[in-house]
Each structure stands twice: as C-alpha cells, then as structure tokens.
Design a protein around this motif. Sequence first.
Motif, PDB file in Angstrom:
ATOM      1  N   GLU A  71       0.829  -1.211   0.000  1.00  0.00           N
ATOM      2  CA  GLU A  71       0.000   0.000   0.000  1.00  0.00           C
ATOM      3  C   GLU A  71       0.863   1.261   0.000  1.00  0.00           C
ATOM      4  N   GLY A  72       0.522   2.175  -0.895  1.00  0.00           N
ATOM      5  CA  GLY A  72       1.224   3.439  -0.979  1.00  0.00           C
ATOM      6  C   GLY A  72       2.525   3.392  -1.746  1.00  0.00           C
ATOM      7  N   LYS A  73       2.894   2.227  -2.310  1.00  0.00           N
ATOM      8  CA  LYS A  73       4.137   2.082  -3.062  1.00  0.00           C
ATOM      9  C   LYS A  73       3.856   2.091  -4.561  1.00  0.00           C
ATOM     10  N   SER A  74       4.820   2.591  -5.322  1.00  0.00           N
ATOM     11  CA  SER A  74       4.666   2.685  -6.773  1.00  0.00           C
ATOM     12  C   SER A  74       5.674   1.778  -7.463  1.00  0.00           C
ATOM     13  N   ALA A  75       5.275   1.230  -8.596  1.00  0.00           N
ATOM     14  CA  ALA A  75       6.150   0.387  -9.412  1.00  0.00           C
ATOM     15  C   ALA A  75       6.122   0.917 -10.834  1.00  0.00           C
ATOM     16  N   SER A  76       7.292   1.016 -11.459  1.00  0.00           N
ATOM     17  CA  SER A  76       7.378   1.547 -12.813  1.00  0.00           C
ATOM     18  C   SER A  76       8.271   0.674 -13.661  1.00  0.00           C
ATOM     19  N   LEU A  77       7.808   0.371 -14.873  1.00  0.00           N
ATOM     20  CA  LEU A  77       8.565  -0.438 -15.825  1.00  0.00           C
ATOM     21  C   LEU A  77       9.453   0.471 -16.657  1.00  0.00           C
ATOM     22  N   LEU A  78      10.766   0.276 -16.533  1.00  0.00           N
ATOM     23  CA  LEU A  78      11.734   1.041 -17.307  1.00  0.00           C
ATOM     24  C   LEU A  78      12.114   0.243 -18.532  1.00  0.00           C
ATOM     25  N   THR A  79      11.684   0.703 -19.686  1.00  0.00           N
ATOM     26  CA  THR A  79      11.969   0.008 -20.927  1.00  0.00           C
ATOM     27  C   THR A  79      12.427   1.029 -21.953  1.00  0.00           C
ATOM     28  N   LEU A  80      13.354   0.667 -22.789  1.00  0.00           N
ATOM     29  CA  LEU A  80      13.963   1.626 -23.708  1.00  0.00           C
ATOM     30  C   LEU A  80      12.960   2.218 -24.688  1.00  0.00           C
ATOM     31  N   GLY A  81      12.990   3.548 -24.805  1.00  0.00           N
ATOM     32  CA  GLY A  81      12.198   4.221 -25.826  1.00  0.00           C
ATOM     33  C   GLY A  81      10.735   4.399 -25.488  1.00  0.00           C
ATOM     34  N   LEU A  82      10.371   4.225 -24.214  1.00  0.00           N
ATOM     35  CA  LEU A  82       8.979   4.372 -23.830  1.00  0.00           C
ATOM     36  C   LEU A  82       8.474   5.764 -24.193  1.00  0.00           C
ATOM     37  N   GLY A  83       7.444   5.841 -25.047  1.00  0.00           N
ATOM     38  CA  GLY A  83       6.834   7.114 -25.391  1.00  0.00           C
ATOM     39  C   GLY A  83       7.571   7.934 -26.423  1.00  0.00           C
ATOM     40  N   PHE A  84       8.630   7.419 -27.028  1.00  0.00           N
ATOM     41  CA  PHE A  84       9.391   8.221 -27.981  1.00  0.00           C
ATOM     42  C   PHE A  84       8.584   8.511 -29.249  1.00  0.00           C
ATOM     43  N   LYS A  85       8.600   9.779 -29.652  1.00  0.00           N
ATOM     44  CA  LYS A  85       7.948  10.233 -30.873  1.00  0.00           C
ATOM     45  C   LYS A  85       9.030  10.795 -31.795  1.00  0.00           C
ATOM     46  N   PRO A  86       9.173  10.254 -33.007  1.00  0.00           N
ATOM     47  CA  PRO A  86      10.308  10.615 -33.856  1.00  0.00           C
ATOM     48  C   PRO A  86      10.376  12.086 -34.240  1.00  0.00           C
ATOM     49  N   ASP A  87       9.243  12.765 -34.330  1.00  0.00           N
ATOM     50  CA  ASP A  87       9.255  14.169 -34.746  1.00  0.00           C
ATOM     51  C   ASP A  87       9.537  15.132 -33.598  1.00  0.00           C
ATOM     52  N   LEU A  88       9.546  14.629 -32.361  1.00  0.00           N
ATOM     53  CA  LEU A  88       9.834  15.484 -31.219  1.00  0.00           C
ATOM     54  C   LEU A  88      11.329  15.480 -30.923  1.00  0.00           C
ATOM     55  N   SER A  89      11.797  16.522 -30.266  1.00  0.00           N
ATOM     56  CA  SER A  89      13.208  16.620 -29.910  1.00  0.00           C
ATOM     57  C   SER A  89      13.559  15.632 -28.811  1.00  0.00           C
ATOM     58  N   GLY A  90      14.864  15.451 -28.610  1.00  0.00           N
ATOM     59  CA  GLY A  90      15.312  14.627 -27.496  1.00  0.00           C
ATOM     60  C   GLY A  90      14.800  15.168 -26.176  1.00  0.00           C
ATOM     61  N   ARG A  91      14.814  16.489 -26.016  1.00  0.00           N
ATOM     62  CA  ARG A  91      14.311  17.112 -24.792  1.00  0.00           C
ATOM     63  C   ARG A  91      12.846  16.770 -24.552  1.00  0.00           C
ATOM     64  N   ASP A  92      12.020  16.948 -25.590  1.00  0.00           N
ATOM     65  CA  ASP A  92      10.588  16.690 -25.430  1.00  0.00           C
ATOM     66  C   ASP A  92      10.307  15.209 -25.196  1.00  0.00           C
ATOM     67  N   ASN A  93      11.064  14.339 -25.872  1.00  0.00           N
ATOM     68  CA  ASN A  93      10.886  12.906 -25.660  1.00  0.00           C
ATOM     69  C   ASN A  93      11.302  12.492 -24.257  1.00  0.00           C
ATOM     70  N   ALA A  94      12.382  13.087 -23.742  1.00  0.00           N
ATOM     71  CA  ALA A  94      12.811  12.792 -22.382  1.00  0.00           C
ATOM     72  C   ALA A  94      11.751  13.229 -21.376  1.00  0.00           C
ATOM     73  N   LEU A  95      11.162  14.393 -21.617  1.00  0.00           N
ATOM     74  CA  LEU A  95      10.099  14.891 -20.749  1.00  0.00           C
ATOM     75  C   LEU A  95       8.909  13.943 -20.763  1.00  0.00           C
ATOM     76  N   LEU A  96       8.506  13.528 -21.953  1.00  0.00           N
ATOM     77  CA  LEU A  96       7.356  12.635 -22.094  1.00  0.00           C
ATOM     78  C   LEU A  96       7.629  11.276 -21.460  1.00  0.00           C
ATOM     79  N   ALA A  97       8.837  10.728 -21.684  1.00  0.00           N
ATOM     80  CA  ALA A  97       9.178   9.424 -21.127  1.00  0.00           C
ATOM     81  C   ALA A  97       9.157   9.454 -19.607  1.00  0.00           C
ATOM     82  N   ALA A  98       9.720  10.504 -19.020  1.00  0.00           N
ATOM     83  CA  ALA A  98       9.740  10.619 -17.561  1.00  0.00           C
ATOM     84  C   ALA A  98       8.328  10.710 -16.996  1.00  0.00           C
TER      85      ALA A  98
END
Length: 244
Positions: A71-98
């Motif tokens: 209870e009250g704990k969070s779990a997150s799956l770290l997988t390469l490229g989660l949420g990456f959009k090719p037309d967005l910058s590295g900055r925007d993709n990093a923001l979205l992935a986080a």
Amino acid sequence: MLEMESVSLSYHTGKKTFDAGTHHVLNNVSLTLCKGEALGVIGRNGVGKTTTLRLMAGILAPTSGRVKVAEGKSASLLTLGLGFKPDLSGRDNALLAAMLQGSSRKEAEAFLGDIKAFSELGESFELPVKNYSAGMRARLAFTAALMTHVDILLIDEILSVGDAQFRGKALNAMQNRISGEQTVVFVSHMTDQVKVLCDRVIWLEHGKVVAEGPAEEVVDAYTRQVSIENKYVPEDEEGGQASG
C-alpha cells in the motif's frame, strides 16, 4: 514491497492464425520482493520474463492468482524508448518518457539538465529523435529511464545500450542507484550484469520458476544448462560420433 501469488497468464489466438489455441505464458508463479532488494529474473526468450514485469507494473492482469504491491508504493517499468515520438526533440521525448514513467511534469522538467548531461547528446538533445543514430536513441532512452524515481524499479534489458564505454557508465550508474534502499526487479540476458546487480535470482523456464536463490548460484546453474543444451557433437557418415 511486492508479492505474486500463484499467478498464471494465458491468451487465446483465433482459428485463422497458424498457432491457434490457448497459450500459457506463466503457470502458477509465486514470488516475493522485499524492500531494498535487487531481484533478477533470467531465462531464455519467450519464457515469460517481460510478461512478469508487466504484471508487476499493472500493465497486464493475470488470468488467475494475484499481484499485490504494498500500500502506498509505486512500481514503474523502465523500458527503452517508452513514449518516444520521432518528430519530437530529445528534450521533449525525455520529458514525455519521464512523465509516462510516473513523474509529474515539474519533476520531469527538473530532470532534463541531468538527462542531457548524462546522455552525452550535446546540442543534438534539441533535435528531432528521427535524426538520431541507434546509439543516440539508446543513450537518451536509458538516461530518461534512470532519472525516474519510484519505489520499485522494473528494469527490462535496459543496460545493453550504446557502445562499450557508455554501457560501463550505465552499469555504474545503475549500481549506484540500487546500492541504497532502491528496490529493483531486473530482467536481462546479460548474466554477468545480473550477478553484479542482483542479490537473488529467479530462473523461469516454460512459464514456471525452476530455481530461486543467491544470484551467483542460480546464474551459474542456468548458464551450465544452456551450455549443455547448445553443445553439438557432429556424427560421421556411418552414424557414429566424429573423432576430435
């Protein structure tokens, strides 16, 4: 922190597919994960390793059994490229992935400077990801995943990224991350990394747990079994074993 109780997962394919029928991915798997522990999951392709992580993250629901996160704990799956959009910058993709991995927008924005520095992308951080090489994408993906702060990190083959120099840097960073109280489940085919990073290891075979114990002991048993099964002794034309 997390418990799987008699978890099974099956899926059905239609009659028009070549592999029609019921497929059992996991079969009655039980395990526990304690606070501050680094648990490794090993096994060959298709045995249910990534499926196990997705069940832990709540992305999939088991066919039977249950997955319970404290209870009250969070779990997150770290997988390469989660949420990456090719037309967005590295900055925007990093923001979205986080953000997809559980950070608020404010938290994600605070990570961006560190992500740019660690990924070694320089000014390319501001360019669209579609212009990146595979190595650049891998460095960005790993760094964005590394900066996420959750109670339980679920890591899927994320340390096989970039060139040798960056892989060493990534491994050191992950070791530092889990050397404290961070709780981790780590899936990888790279058994040397599993030995270095994990306290305990579970070996999956045909959707079942076939061994569980100290990392070095279980990894060595697994690699011996794989080596035996991969060994091939050719036969001569008369049906006997070839000499030499």
